[in-house]
Design an enzyme around this catalytic site. Sequence first.
Site, short mmCIF file in Angstrom:
data_model
loop_
_atom_site.label_atom_id
_atom_site.label_comp_id
_atom_site.label_asym_id
_atom_site.label_seq_id
_atom_site.Cartn_x
_atom_site.Cartn_y
_atom_site.Cartn_z
CG ASP A 178 47.47 -8.77 -34.91
OD1 ASP A 178 48.15 -9.65 -34.33
OD2 ASP A 178 47.95 -7.93 -35.68
CG ASP A 208 47.68 -14.28 -33.30
OD1 ASP A 208 48.60 -14.97 -32.83
OD2 ASP A 208 47.80 -13.07 -33.55
CG ASP A 213 50.28 -12.08 -31.24
OD1 ASP A 213 51.26 -12.83 -31.14
OD2 ASP A 213 50.14 -11.26 -32.17
#
Length: 345
Positions: A233, A237, A51
């Site tokens: 995080d 996600d 990410d």
Amino acid sequence: AVLIIACPCAMGLAVPVSILVGTGRAAELGVLFRRGDALQALAGVKTVGFDKTGTLTEGRPQVAAVHGPDWVLPMAAAVERGSEHPLAAAVLAAATDVPEATGFKARPGYGAEAIVQGARIEVGAARMFAAIPPALEAKAVEAAAQGQSLLYVARDGTVEGLIVASDQPKPGAAEAVAGLAALGVEVAMISGDTPAAAGTVASGLGISRVHAGILPEGKLDIVRGMGGAFVGDGINDAPALAAAEVGIAMGTGTDVAIEAGEVVLMRGDPRAVVSAVKVSRAVMRNIRQNLIWAFGYNVALVPVAAGVLVPFGGPQVSPMLGAGAMALSSVFVLLNALRLKGVRG
């Protein structure tokens, strides 16, 4: 002598002692393996997806510019007060005299909305709105080309403002990408940010495979199709972390993400992903060495203890010597596992 030599002490120690020492060394390097099978799975990954915000970047964006009427920033901050997104914190930090908001609604992957001073205020990505004024679109293109994130602000369905925020890459992000490439692992970026902004950040870090403008459900599909590991995080996600072959959560991220991950990077440093891969590969290699030794020892010495070589003038192994050989085999397995303490991150 046969019974003593055949004692499977070394076989029983071969796997758990390597895992114990390996996970201990990983913890020293800032990597927590929450599940043993993640250690095995991570050793074989060929692709790692990251990410962007909060994972490869600092996750502490700051408002760089505000375009539109004076009410844009304080009213946007009123809406973002109910959000946990890093961009929401940036807007709140930059605003003053923030009014009260009611009826807050989060729209994952799009943005959020609330009622502020009798008006419906929406704050989010471009895909949240049907139409964007050309003047704001031109400002957005310019900002995205610099890798900055964009938040559009609408009042009663009409986009009237644009908030531009900048977030710097983490100091170790480029090093982590290079380290994974050296291990033969392909790195991909999966982000909900605009293609231009995500592409600029990825280019600076040396990432060529970029999936941008992705909604949470789209991120889930990409991770499933990609295989390998995923590093994230945020709350958005969590589904991708759970669906990945190995979910790696930043210890500095949200509790939901940490709970969904099988591996946690305790210091929030992307370089710890390299350490995790190195440790997992070293542990699996160490386990194979221990098992080869343990089985080889039994296969070779059990026939000798049974007297196979005696008719040919060979030695007859006494129980005392058998006990010594058995103990030596276990000590070898332990010493070999302890070599994992020297694995470097």
